[in-house]
Design a protein around this motif. Structure first.
Motif, PDB file in Angstrom:
ATOM      1  N   THR A 101       5.290  12.714 -17.564  1.00  0.00           N
ATOM      2  CA  THR A 101       4.515  12.160 -16.453  1.00  0.00           C
ATOM      3  C   THR A 101       5.482  11.554 -15.453  1.00  0.00           C
ATOM      4  O   THR A 101       6.300  10.696 -15.815  1.00  0.00           O
ATOM      5  CB  THR A 101       3.526  11.091 -16.923  1.00  0.00           C
ATOM      6  N   THR A 102       5.392  11.997 -14.195  1.00  0.00           N
ATOM      7  CA  THR A 102       6.258  11.491 -13.129  1.00  0.00           C
ATOM      8  C   THR A 102       5.391  10.921 -12.017  1.00  0.00           C
ATOM      9  O   THR A 102       4.464  11.584 -11.540  1.00  0.00           O
ATOM     10  CB  THR A 102       7.155  12.604 -12.566  1.00  0.00           C
ATOM     11  N   HIS A 103       5.676   9.695 -11.621  1.00  0.00           N
ATOM     12  CA  HIS A 103       4.885   8.963 -10.625  1.00  0.00           C
ATOM     13  C   HIS A 103       5.820   8.537  -9.495  1.00  0.00           C
ATOM     14  O   HIS A 103       6.811   7.856  -9.724  1.00  0.00           O
ATOM     15  CB  HIS A 103       4.241   7.748 -11.297  1.00  0.00           C
ATOM     16  N   ARG A 104       5.477   8.939  -8.241  1.00  0.00           N
ATOM     17  CA  ARG A 104       6.339   8.653  -7.095  1.00  0.00           C
ATOM     18  C   ARG A 104       5.578   7.866  -6.030  1.00  0.00           C
ATOM     19  O   ARG A 104       4.423   8.177  -5.738  1.00  0.00           O
ATOM     20  CB  ARG A 104       6.870   9.951  -6.477  1.00  0.00           C
ATOM     21  N   HIS A 105       6.219   6.844  -5.449  1.00  0.00           N
ATOM     22  CA  HIS A 105       5.723   6.140  -4.267  1.00  0.00           C
ATOM     23  C   HIS A 105       6.370   6.818  -3.051  1.00  0.00           C
ATOM     24  O   HIS A 105       7.518   6.540  -2.719  1.00  0.00           O
ATOM     25  CB  HIS A 105       6.131   4.667  -4.299  1.00  0.00           C
ATOM     26  N   VAL A 106       5.650   7.703  -2.384  1.00  0.00           N
ATOM     27  CA  VAL A 106       6.283   8.561  -1.385  1.00  0.00           C
ATOM     28  C   VAL A 106       6.204   8.007   0.030  1.00  0.00           C
ATOM     29  O   VAL A 106       7.048   8.318   0.877  1.00  0.00           O
ATOM     30  CB  VAL A 106       5.691   9.983  -1.429  1.00  0.00           C
TER      31      VAL A 106
ATOM     32  N   GLY B 107       5.952  -1.609   1.447  1.00  0.00           N
ATOM     33  CA  GLY B 107       6.184  -2.444   0.276  1.00  0.00           C
ATOM     34  C   GLY B 107       7.577  -2.218  -0.260  1.00  0.00           C
ATOM     35  O   GLY B 107       8.232  -1.209   0.049  1.00  0.00           O
ATOM     36  N   SER B 108       8.045  -3.133  -1.069  1.00  0.00           N
ATOM     37  CA  SER B 108       9.423  -3.064  -1.569  1.00  0.00           C
ATOM     38  C   SER B 108       9.637  -1.926  -2.551  1.00  0.00           C
ATOM     39  O   SER B 108      10.778  -1.581  -2.857  1.00  0.00           O
ATOM     40  CB  SER B 108       9.799  -4.388  -2.231  1.00  0.00           C
ATOM     41  N   ALA B 109       8.551  -1.344  -3.082  1.00  0.00           N
ATOM     42  CA  ALA B 109       8.690  -0.268  -4.069  1.00  0.00           C
ATOM     43  C   ALA B 109       8.684   1.120  -3.438  1.00  0.00           C
ATOM     44  O   ALA B 109       8.610   2.115  -4.161  1.00  0.00           O
ATOM     45  CB  ALA B 109       7.577  -0.363  -5.096  1.00  0.00           C
ATOM     46  N   LEU B 110       8.747   1.208  -2.119  1.00  0.00           N
ATOM     47  CA  LEU B 110       8.763   2.515  -1.467  1.00  0.00           C
ATOM     48  C   LEU B 110       9.947   3.330  -1.980  1.00  0.00           C
ATOM     49  O   LEU B 110      11.083   2.856  -2.029  1.00  0.00           O
ATOM     50  CB  LEU B 110       8.864   2.345   0.048  1.00  0.00           C
TER      51      LEU B 110
ATOM     52  N   ALA C 210       0.855  -1.187   0.000  1.00  0.00           N
ATOM     53  CA  ALA C 210       0.000   0.000   0.000  1.00  0.00           C
ATOM     54  C   ALA C 210       0.887   1.231   0.000  1.00  0.00           C
ATOM     55  O   ALA C 210       1.872   1.297   0.767  1.00  0.00           O
ATOM     56  CB  ALA C 210      -0.937   0.013   1.202  1.00  0.00           C
ATOM     57  N   TYR C 211       0.558   2.178  -0.865  1.00  0.00           N
ATOM     58  CA  TYR C 211       1.412   3.351  -1.012  1.00  0.00           C
ATOM     59  C   TYR C 211       0.575   4.623  -1.130  1.00  0.00           C
ATOM     60  O   TYR C 211      -0.576   4.596  -1.565  1.00  0.00           O
ATOM     61  CB  TYR C 211       2.273   3.241  -2.277  1.00  0.00           C
ATOM     62  N   ASN C 212       1.201   5.736  -0.763  1.00  0.00           N
ATOM     63  CA  ASN C 212       0.706   7.065  -1.098  1.00  0.00           C
ATOM     64  C   ASN C 212       1.539   7.564  -2.278  1.00  0.00           C
ATOM     65  O   ASN C 212       2.776   7.501  -2.253  1.00  0.00           O
ATOM     66  CB  ASN C 212       0.839   8.015   0.091  1.00  0.00           C
ATOM     67  N   HIS C 213       0.848   8.046  -3.294  1.00  0.00           N
ATOM     68  CA  HIS C 213       1.513   8.410  -4.543  1.00  0.00           C
ATOM     69  C   HIS C 213       1.403   9.911  -4.797  1.00  0.00           C
ATOM     70  O   HIS C 213       0.414  10.549  -4.429  1.00  0.00           O
ATOM     71  CB  HIS C 213       0.874   7.685  -5.729  1.00  0.00           C
ATOM     72  N   GLU C 214       2.404  10.432  -5.472  1.00  0.00           N
ATOM     73  CA  GLU C 214       2.371  11.782  -6.016  1.00  0.00           C
ATOM     74  C   GLU C 214       2.596  11.678  -7.519  1.00  0.00           C
ATOM     75  O   GLU C 214       3.546  11.025  -7.964  1.00  0.00           O
ATOM     76  CB  GLU C 214       3.447  12.666  -5.386  1.00  0.00           C
ATOM     77  N   VAL C 215       1.703  12.302  -8.287  1.00  0.00           N
ATOM     78  CA  VAL C 215       1.781  12.240  -9.742  1.00  0.00           C
ATOM     79  C   VAL C 215       1.736  13.653 -10.310  1.00  0.00           C
ATOM     80  O   VAL C 215       0.925  14.480  -9.882  1.00  0.00           O
ATOM     81  CB  VAL C 215       0.623  11.415 -10.337  1.00  0.00           C
ATOM     82  N   SER C 216       2.602  13.903 -11.267  1.00  0.00           N
ATOM     83  CA  SER C 216       2.549  15.159 -12.018  1.00  0.00           C
ATOM     84  C   SER C 216       2.531  14.834 -13.504  1.00  0.00           C
ATOM     85  O   SER C 216       3.134  13.849 -13.947  1.00  0.00           O
ATOM     86  CB  SER C 216       3.750  16.054 -11.687  1.00  0.00           C
ATOM     87  N   ASN C 217       1.810  15.655 -14.261  1.00  0.00           N
ATOM     88  CA  ASN C 217       1.730  15.482 -15.713  1.00  0.00           C
ATOM     89  C   ASN C 217       1.785  16.861 -16.349  1.00  0.00           C
ATOM     90  O   ASN C 217       0.841  17.647 -16.232  1.00  0.00           O
ATOM     91  CB  ASN C 217       0.436  14.760 -16.102  1.00  0.00           C
ATOM     92  N   ASP C 218       2.894  17.167 -16.991  1.00  0.00           N
ATOM     93  CA  ASP C 218       3.111  18.476 -17.605  1.00  0.00           C
ATOM     94  C   ASP C 218       3.104  18.331 -19.116  1.00  0.00           C
ATOM     95  O   ASP C 218       3.828  17.500 -19.686  1.00  0.00           O
ATOM     96  CB  ASP C 218       4.442  19.069 -17.146  1.00  0.00           C
ATOM     97  N   ILE C 219       2.289  19.149 -19.769  1.00  0.00           N
ATOM     98  CA  ILE C 219       2.102  19.070 -21.214  1.00  0.00           C
ATOM     99  C   ILE C 219       2.326  20.446 -21.829  1.00  0.00           C
ATOM    100  O   ILE C 219       1.809  21.450 -21.330  1.00  0.00           O
ATOM    101  CB  ILE C 219       0.683  18.573 -21.559  1.00  0.00           C
TER     102      ILE C 219
END
Length: 679
Positions: free
Chosen positions: A318-323, A327-330, A285-294
Motif C-alpha cells: 500500500t502506497t499513500h502519497r500527498h501530491v 500543509g507541511s506534509a506536502l 488539506a491535501y489531494n492524495h493518490e493511493v495504490s494497493n497491490d495484492i
C-alpha cells in the motif's frame, strides 16, 4: 509511569471472574433435549453458522456475521464500505468523509485492534493522525463478494477485539450454470455527487480450470449535506483490476492465485476545534493518490478426515502519497510492504461418543515501512518511514461434540519483533503472548443453542506507535517522541449468547436465523497518545486505566417468498476519557416485500445512532445529537439475465455527522439508478 495496584483476589471484577457466573447460568439454562447437528452452513442475510469460505469451521461460540448480496450493493445504491459495515451489530468505522479507505472498529475498538484482511492478505498500512496511529484498508466495493466479520477473540484470525475479511468475486460467482463461461456488468449513476460507477467481469469454469477477470471504475464528486451545503474534500476517483484463478491438479490438490491492482485519488482536510463551541479550523488539506497491490498463491490439499490443508503465500503493498494541497506534509510518501505465509489443517476424528474437529496452523509475516516525510525527502517526522515488524503465530482450535454438547478448547501463541534504525542507532523490541479460549454450547432443541465463551487476546504495539516521530522530537514545532517501552495491550473477556434457528414459523417456506448475546471485555495496557511529562511532546503510552466495554447485540434475519427482514441492534457501555467507545444504541432495520413471483422487490432501511462524543477517534468529534436516516429501494428482474434497481437514500434529507467521524456531515437526500446484466 506508575501502575495502578493490582486488585485483590476474590473480588469478581475481571471478565474471567464474571464469566464463572455466566458459565453457571449456562448450566441452569441447558436441559435435556433433541440433538441438533449442522452438516451444512445455515444462510440468511448476514448470519452463517457452519463452515467459512476456506473450510474453517465456524463454532457456536464464534460470533461471526457475513455480509453479502444486497448488503454489499446497497440494494442498488452506491454505498460506501463504512455504511455497509455500520449495519452490523457491534461493528463501526473511524471515518473521514473524503477518505477512500475503511477502518473497521469492533465493539468500539478499531484500527490495529481489528485484524483486517483482503482475501486473507493482512492490511497493515497505518499513519498517525493526531491522537491515533491507525490506517485504512483500501478495497474496491464494486468487486466485493462478501465481508466476514468476527466479534471477539478469533484464534485463527487474530485481532484484539475481532477480525474482518473482504472477499472478492470468483469465477463460480460469474458462471451461473457451474460449467462454461459467464460474466456480469453493473452500471450505476447517482445524483448529489455520486456520479458514475461500474464494473465488468468475465469468468470461465472448464473442467479443472477456473479463471476470472474484473475491472471497475468510479468517479464521485463532492456531495451536498442535508442543509444544502456542499461538503468540500469528498470527491474520489479510481478503479481496480483483478485476475484470479484456480486449477484442480488432482482429486486431492487444488492451487489458486490472485492479483489485485487498486488505485484511487481523493481529497481530505484535517480540521481541529481548539475550544468547546469554536468552529473547527482547517490545519491542512491535501489531494492524495493511493495504490494497493495484492498478490497471493495458495493451495488446498485434502485426502480425508485427517488431512485438509490450506496455505497461502502472499504479498501486499500500500502506497499513500500527498501530491498537492497545503500543509507541511506536502510530498509525503508512506508505504507498507507486507510479505507472509499461512498454513492450516482441519481434521476430524471419533473419540468414543465424541467427535473431535481440530484446526491447527501457523502464520508468519513481515511489514516493511518506506517512504519520505515531505517533498524534501526527510526521513524523520510524525509518521515513521523506516522500520520492520516481524510476526509469527501458531494456533489450535479443538471442538468436541457429543449430541447436543459442543466444547471448544483452543489457544493462539504470538511472537513479534519491531526494529528500526535512526541515524547510526538500531532499536528493537520483542514480545510474545499465549492467549487461550474456551467455548461451551448446548442445543436445547432444533431452535435454541445457548453458548458461552471465555477468552484472552493480545495486540502488539504498531511501528507507528513505537517509533512515533521517526527520531525527530521537533516536528511542527511540537514534539513527537517514540516509546520503546510500550507493552502489548491485553484483553480478557467473555460472551454469553443464544443462536436461534427456526423454519416454518408462519409459512412452510419461511426461515428465521438470529443471535442475541452479551459481551464483557477489559483491556489493560491500553495505548493512547498523551502529552509527555514536562510538555516535551506527544508520545504513545500504556495508560494505567483498565478500559472496559460491554453490551448487548442482536442480529436477526427472516426470509420468506413474500417478505424479508433484517434487524441489527446493539446497546453498549464503554468509554475512555470524556467520550464513548461506541454509540450507546445503534439500530439498522431493513424490511422488504417480494411481488410478481419474486421479480419485484420493494423495501426500506432505517439506521439510527444515539448521541454522544466518540473516544479514540478525532479531536474534532464533539457531543453530537442522535440521528436517523431512512432509505427506500426497489429492484425488478426484467428478464432472467437483466435487472434494474433504484434507491433514494436519506429520504428525509437529515443533517447529521456520522459517529466517530471528522466534522464533515453526511450526504443529504440522494437518488440512484442502476442495472445488472448477466451473460
Amino acid at each position: 509511569m506508575t501502575r495502578a495496584p493490582k486488585k485483590e483476589l476474590g473480588a469478581m471484577t475481571s471478565p474471567l471472574d464474571r464469566a464463572s457466573a455466566a458459565l453457571a447460568g449456562l448450566v441452569l439454562f441447558a436441559a435435556p433435549a433433541l440433538a441438533q447437528e449442522t452438516e451444512t452452513p445455515l444462510h440468511l442475510g448476514r448470519i452463517i453458522i457452519g463452515y467459512s469460505a476456506d473450510g474453517t469451521p465456524v463454532y457456536a461460540g464464534e460470533n461471526s456475521s457475513t455480509l453479502e448480496g444486497d448488503a454489499i450493493t446497497g440494494h442498488g445504491g452506491i454505498v460506501t464500505l463504512d455504511e455497509v459495515v455500520r449495519q452490523t451489530p457491534g461493528a463501526s468505522t473511524l471515518m473521514n468523509a473524503g477518505q477512500a479507505g475503511v477502518a473497521v472498529a469492533i465493539r468500539g475498538l478499531g484500527g490495529s485492534r481489528v485484524s483486517t484482511t483482503i482475501e486473507g492478505v493482512p492490511q497493515n498500512f497505518r499513519f498517525t493522525a493526531h491522537n491515533t496511529a491507525d490506517g485504512f484498508a483500501y478495497v474496491d466495493p464494486l468487486l466485493l463478494s462478501a465481508i466476514d466479520i468476527t466479534r471477539g477473540a478469533s484464534l485463527t484470525g487474530g485481532g484484539l477485539t475481532g477480525s474482518v475479511n473482504f472477499r472478492m468475486i470468483t469465477a463460480t460467482d460469474l458462471v451461473r450454470d457451474g460449467e462454461g463461461t459467464g460474466g456480469m456488468v453493473r452500471l450505476r449513476y447517482g445524483d448529489n455527487g455520486e456520479g458514475f460507477a461500474g464494473m465488468a467481469a468475465v469468468g470461465m469454469v472448464r473442467g479443472p480450470l477456473e479463471l476470472a477477470f474484473a475491472a471497475s471504475s468510479r468517479d464521485l464528486d463532492a456531495y451536498v449535506n442535508g442543509a444544502g451545503d456542499k461538503v468540500d474534500d469528498t470527491a474520489q476517483k479510481g478503479g481496480s483490476l483483478m485476475l484470479r484463478g484456480a486449477y484442480q491438479v488432482s482429486e486431492a490438490l487444488k492451487v489458486n492465485f490472485l492479483a489485485i491492482s487498486y488505485d484511487t485519488d481523493y481529497a481530505s482536510a484535517y480540521r481541529m476545534s481548539f475550544a468547546p463551541g469554536m468552529p473547527p479550523v482547517t490545519l491542512a488539506a491535501y489531494n492524495h493518490e493511493v495504490s494497493n497491490d495484492i498478490y497471493s498463491l495458495g493451495f488446498t490439499y485434502s485426502t480425508g478426515d485427517l488431512i485438509n490443508l490450506t496455505g497461502n503465500l502472499y504479498s501486499g503493498t500500500t502506497t499513500h502519497r500527498h501530491v498537492s494541497g497545503f500543509g507541511s506534509a506536502l510530498g509525503r510518501v508512506m508505504e507498507t510492504e507486507t510479505l507472509g505465509l499461512d498454513v492450516k489443517n482441519v481434521s476430524t476424528a471419533a473419540l468414543g461418543d465424541w467427535t473431535l474437529t481440530s484446526t491447527n496452523g501457523f502464520e508468519i509475516s513481515r511489514d516493511k515501512l518506506g517512504g519520505q516525510q515531505n517533498a524534501s525527502g526527510s526521513l524523520t517526522g510524525v509518521n515513521p518511514v523506516r522500520g520492520n515488524t516481524d510476526r509469527a503465530a501458531v494456533f489450535s482450535e479443538n471442538t468436541f461434540t457429543n449430541g447436543p454438547f459442543e466444547v471448544m478448547l483452543g489457544f493462539r501463541y504470538s511472537d513479534y519483533d519491531l526494529d528500526t534504525t535512526v541515524g547510526s542507532e538500531y532499536f528493537k523490541i520483542s514480545h510474545s503472548s499465549f492467549d487461550p479460549k474456551l467455548s461451551l454450547a448446548y442445543s436445547i432443541n432444533d431452535t435454541f443453542q445457548p453458548y458461552v465463551s471465555v477468552y484472552r487476546s493480545t495486540r502488539a504495539p504498531t511501528a507507528q506507535e513505537t517509533f512515533l516521530g521517526g527520531g525527530d522530537p521537533s516536528i511542527h514545532g511540537f514534539g513527537y517522541i517514540g516509546n520503546l517501552a510500550l507493552e502489548p495491550e491485553v484483553s480478557e473477556g467473555y460472551e454469553l449468547g443464544v443462536n436461534i434457528t427456526r423454519d416454518g414459523i408462519f409459512r412452510a417456506d419461511d426461515a428465521l436465523k438470529a443471535r442475541i448475546n452479551y459481551f464483557d471485555l477489559d483491556v489493560d495496557n491500553f495505548i493512547i497518545a498523551q502529552t509527555t511529562a514536562g510538555g516535551a511532546g506527544m508520545q504513545f503510552v500504556n495508560i494505567d486505566e483498565t478500559v472496559r466495554t460491554r453490551g448487548l447485540e442482536l442480529e436477526l434475519g427472516y426470509e420468506s417468498d413474500r417478505f424479508s427482514a433484517i434487524l441489527a441492534w446493539a446497546h453498549s457501555k464503554g468509554s475512555y476519557g470524556g467520550g464513548r467507545l461506541q454509540p450507546e444504541n445503534t439500530i439498522s432495520a431493513t424490511l422488504a416485500g417480494h411481488f410478481l413471483d419474486g421479480a419485484l422487490t420493494v423495501g426500506t432501511t432505517l439506521v439510527y445512532n444515539s448521541n454522544g462524543p466518540a473516544a479514540i477517534a478525532f479531536e474534532t468529534d464533539t457531543n453530537r445529537g442522535s440521528y436517523k436516516t431512512i432509505d427506500i429501494f426497489a429492484s425488478y428482474d426484467v428478464a432472467e439475465n437483466f435487472s434494474v434497481n433504484a434507491k433514494v437514500s436519506n429520504l428525509t434529507d437529515e443533517l447529521y455527522t456520522p459517529w466517530a467521524a471528522t466534522d464533515s456531515s453526511g450526504p443529504g437526500r440522494s437518488a440512484y439508478i442502476g442495472g445488472e446484466i448477466r451473460f
